[in-house]
Write a protein that holds these residues in place. Structure first.
Motif, short mmCIF file in Angstrom:
data_model
loop_
_atom_site.label_atom_id
_atom_site.label_comp_id
_atom_site.label_asym_id
_atom_site.label_seq_id
_atom_site.Cartn_x
_atom_site.Cartn_y
_atom_site.Cartn_z
N ARG A 161 -0.79 -6.68 -15.20
CA ARG A 161 -1.60 -6.35 -14.03
C ARG A 161 -3.07 -6.57 -14.35
NH1 ARG A 161 -0.69 0.26 -13.83
NH2 ARG A 161 -1.97 0.78 -15.67
N GLN A 196 -0.20 -7.79 -4.78
CA GLN A 196 -1.17 -6.69 -4.76
C GLN A 196 -0.45 -5.35 -4.62
OE1 GLN A 196 -4.73 -6.74 -4.95
NE2 GLN A 196 -4.43 -4.52 -5.14
N VAL A 197 -0.82 -4.42 -5.46
CA VAL A 197 -0.37 -3.04 -5.35
C VAL A 197 -1.62 -2.18 -5.17
CG1 VAL A 197 0.69 -1.09 -6.54
CG2 VAL A 197 1.72 -3.36 -6.70
N THR A 198 -1.65 -1.41 -4.09
CA THR A 198 -2.77 -0.53 -3.81
C THR A 198 -2.25 0.89 -3.63
OG1 THR A 198 -3.98 -2.32 -2.72
CG2 THR A 198 -4.74 -0.08 -2.31
N VAL A 199 -2.80 1.81 -4.42
CA VAL A 199 -2.39 3.21 -4.35
C VAL A 199 -3.57 4.01 -3.83
CG1 VAL A 199 -1.42 5.15 -5.60
CG2 VAL A 199 -0.87 2.81 -6.32
N SER A 200 -3.37 4.65 -2.71
CA SER A 200 -4.44 5.45 -2.11
C SER A 200 -4.35 6.90 -2.56
CB SER A 200 -4.37 5.37 -0.59
OG SER A 200 -3.15 5.93 -0.13
N LEU A 219 0.85 -1.19 0.00
CA LEU A 219 0.00 0.00 0.00
C LEU A 219 0.88 1.24 0.00
CD1 LEU A 219 -2.75 1.43 0.36
CD2 LEU A 219 -2.44 1.12 2.84
N ALA A 236 -6.78 -5.32 -12.66
CA ALA A 236 -7.59 -4.59 -11.69
C ALA A 236 -8.94 -5.28 -11.58
CB ALA A 236 -7.74 -3.14 -12.12
N PRO A 296 -3.75 6.22 -8.25
CA PRO A 296 -4.77 5.26 -7.80
C PRO A 296 -5.17 4.26 -8.89
CG PRO A 296 -5.30 7.43 -6.98
CD PRO A 296 -4.12 7.60 -7.89
N ASP A 302 -3.32 2.78 -10.82
CA ASP A 302 -2.32 1.72 -10.90
C ASP A 302 -2.65 0.56 -9.96
OD1 ASP A 302 0.18 4.27 -11.15
OD2 ASP A 302 -0.60 3.03 -12.78
N THR A 303 -3.65 0.74 -9.13
CA THR A 303 -4.04 -0.32 -8.20
C THR A 303 -4.47 -1.57 -8.95
OG1 THR A 303 -4.72 1.24 -6.48
CG2 THR A 303 -5.71 -0.96 -6.42
#
Length: 116
Positions: free
Chosen positions: A38, A111-115, A11, A40, A87, A89-90
């Motif tokens: 990737r 998992q990649v999560t961009v807030s 994250l 989503a 975001p 890119d999540t």
């Protein structure tokens, strides 16, 4: 036994950076290319970047100028440096190796999560 082990996901806030790694082993055929894909939620898996055995790289338009793919042939590892994350890119990021002309091997995903 072929193994592709990804690491480095997590994250991060928008504008931040992450580096993904994929260590592969057990591939007996000549490697043609290595890449990162990737997926989503609710979307199809898409190519993010790849690098051929000759070193040529290819990037999705959405990540050009922000992501860099590289490889270490000694460590049998491919990397994805991701800067200026957004975001959008999540996603779950998957490592892929193309070997023997047509054999594709996949990692388990990270998992990649961009807030925002």
């Amino acid at each position: 036994q072929v193994q592709l082990v990804e690491s480095g996901g997590g994250l991060v806030q928008a504008g931040g950076s992450l580096r993904l790694s994929c260590a592969y082993s057990g591939i007996i055929f000549s490697i043609n290319a290595m890449g990162w894909y990737r997926q989503a939620p609710g979307k199809q898996r898409e190519l993010v970047a790849d690098i051929t055995s000759g070193g040529s790289t290819n990037y999705a338009d959405s990540v050009k100028g922000r992501f860099t793919i590289s490889r270490d042939n000694v460590r049998n590892t491919v990397y994805l440096q991701m800067n200026s994350l957004k975001p959008e890119d999540t996603a779950v990021y998957y490592c892929n190796v193309l070997a023997g002309g047509w054999r594709r091997y996949w990692g388990q995903g990270t998992q990649v999560t961009v807030s925002s």
